[in-house]
Design a protein around this motif. Sequence first.
Motif, PDB file in Angstrom:
ATOM      1  N   MET A 153       0.830  -1.344  -0.023  1.00  0.00           N
ATOM      2  CA  MET A 153      -0.007   0.109   0.121  1.00  0.00           C
ATOM      3  C   MET A 153       0.829   1.378  -0.059  1.00  0.00           C
ATOM      4  N   ALA A 154       1.903   1.409   0.699  1.00  0.00           N
ATOM      5  CA  ALA A 154       2.716   2.400   0.858  1.00  0.00           C
ATOM      6  C   ALA A 154       3.360   2.648  -0.627  1.00  0.00           C
ATOM      7  N   GLN A 155       3.590   1.839  -1.459  1.00  0.00           N
ATOM      8  CA  GLN A 155       4.218   1.984  -2.757  1.00  0.00           C
ATOM      9  C   GLN A 155       2.979   2.579  -3.690  1.00  0.00           C
ATOM     10  N   VAL A 156       1.848   2.176  -3.495  1.00  0.00           N
ATOM     11  CA  VAL A 156       0.597   2.600  -4.345  1.00  0.00           C
ATOM     12  C   VAL A 156       0.489   4.127  -3.825  1.00  0.00           C
ATOM     13  N   ALA A 157       0.453   4.345  -2.617  1.00  0.00           N
ATOM     14  CA  ALA A 157       0.286   5.516  -1.777  1.00  0.00           C
ATOM     15  C   ALA A 157       1.268   6.804  -2.426  1.00  0.00           C
ATOM     16  N   ARG A 158       2.638   6.168  -2.338  1.00  0.00           N
ATOM     17  CA  ARG A 158       3.465   7.175  -2.881  1.00  0.00           C
ATOM     18  C   ARG A 158       3.283   7.694  -4.265  1.00  0.00           C
ATOM     19  N   ALA A 159       3.194   6.687  -5.294  1.00  0.00           N
ATOM     20  CA  ALA A 159       2.900   6.851  -6.789  1.00  0.00           C
ATOM     21  C   ALA A 159       1.676   7.786  -6.891  1.00  0.00           C
ATOM     22  N   GLN A 160       0.637   7.427  -5.995  1.00  0.00           N
ATOM     23  CA  GLN A 160      -0.699   8.120  -6.143  1.00  0.00           C
ATOM     24  C   GLN A 160      -0.291   9.884  -5.679  1.00  0.00           C
ATOM     25  N   ALA A 161       0.528   9.893  -4.628  1.00  0.00           N
ATOM     26  CA  ALA A 161       0.793  11.188  -4.045  1.00  0.00           C
ATOM     27  C   ALA A 161       1.416  12.027  -5.031  1.00  0.00           C
ATOM     28  N   GLU A 162       2.641  11.326  -5.618  1.00  0.00           N
ATOM     29  CA  GLU A 162       3.304  12.078  -6.708  1.00  0.00           C
ATOM     30  C   GLU A 162       2.469  12.685  -7.979  1.00  0.00           C
ATOM     31  N   ALA A 163       1.453  11.690  -8.383  1.00  0.00           N
ATOM     32  CA  ALA A 163       0.653  12.213  -9.524  1.00  0.00           C
ATOM     33  C   ALA A 163      -0.219  13.326  -9.065  1.00  0.00           C
ATOM     34  N   LEU A 164      -0.762  13.191  -7.908  1.00  0.00           N
ATOM     35  CA  LEU A 164      -1.480  14.427  -7.218  1.00  0.00           C
ATOM     36  C   LEU A 164      -0.730  15.674  -7.313  1.00  0.00           C
ATOM     37  N   ASP A 165       0.542  15.342  -6.939  1.00  0.00           N
ATOM     38  CA  ASP A 165       1.300  16.687  -6.731  1.00  0.00           C
ATOM     39  C   ASP A 165       1.790  17.306  -8.127  1.00  0.00           C
ATOM     40  N   ALA A 166       1.671  16.331  -9.174  1.00  0.00           N
ATOM     41  CA  ALA A 166       1.987  17.162 -10.406  1.00  0.00           C
ATOM     42  C   ALA A 166       0.374  17.636 -10.886  1.00  0.00           C
ATOM     43  N   ARG A 167      -0.556  16.852 -10.637  1.00  0.00           N
ATOM     44  CA  ARG A 167      -1.967  17.735 -11.034  1.00  0.00           C
ATOM     45  C   ARG A 167      -1.918  19.217 -10.373  1.00  0.00           C
TER      46      ARG A 167
END
Length: 330
Positions: free
Chosen positions: A79-93
């Motif tokens: 879950m931590a890996q998914v959360a990190r990737a999602q957070a980075e995507a949200l940061d970019a958006r």
Amino acid sequence: MDGTTRYSIGELSRRTGIPVRTIRFYSDEGLVPPADRTPAGHRRYAPAAPQRLELIRSLRELGIGLATIRRVLDHEVPMAQVARAQAEALDARIRALRLRRSVLHAAVARATGPEETTHMHRLTQLSGAERRRITDALLTAAFGVDADPAAAAMVRAALPDLPAEPTPEQVGAWTEIAALLTDPDFPARLERAAAHQASGAPLPFEALAGDAVTRDAHRSLAEARDADLDPRAPEAAALADALVRRFAEACGRAPDTEFRASLAQELTGAHDPLVERYWRLVWTVNGWTVLPQLVPVHSWFLRALGGARTAAQLNSNAASQPPAEGAPVA
């Protein structure tokens, strides 16, 4: 509750607040598979189903796709890996949305039309490398093999660099810089101004007046400019008059109209308003408060001289007018 408890799809909906059709969809996708079915074929779900549905809903609200959720539920990916990737995507958006907001606010502030707004948006979409290519092209055009290396280094050290999340003011300034760089005469003008600044050579009247007088004058002018004193203000006119008298005395001249005109002529030659505008735009884009060494005090002095001349003319005109009817006569 024991492991034999089963929920109908309607009971799951009531417990979780998730619509029946959504639960059925998740079930069909294999995210919440039924534990068994009734003899009539109705789905029955295990006691862990409500918690699993709550987890799915939370992950969906965080923007995570169903395929990734399935891998998390099946323990195929942490879950931590998914959360990190999602957070980075949200940061970019979020950065993209803030950039769009800045462009729109800049369009409002500058009252731009659709074409200029589109151009402004395209300029802000350039990558850092693409923006660097634009500014490197300026350096190439302005500073050839025979150029003053000190001048080139000064300009290179202060190239505009639009931040990832610019303000509307920075967006407007970057757009204006990009327009300046399309002026075929601008590179040569920047090179001349930078070479003069890098040399530190005084103007002829400053050289004649001497280092001490020139240094004191520059300090007084820089203080007035950095204090945002309007060069057309009476205080600025008084400062300009005092400096004219100081320079005239040091040069062995009278502080008359002819001397003032010669000062204005030399200051005009040393001042390029387009280059000064470029530096001020660079300050804005880079988020710098002030770089006084990049814009000499000559332009402020020149404008103050104009204000002083205007004030003197107004006083002279007023003195030559007859007194108004009923006014006391000295």
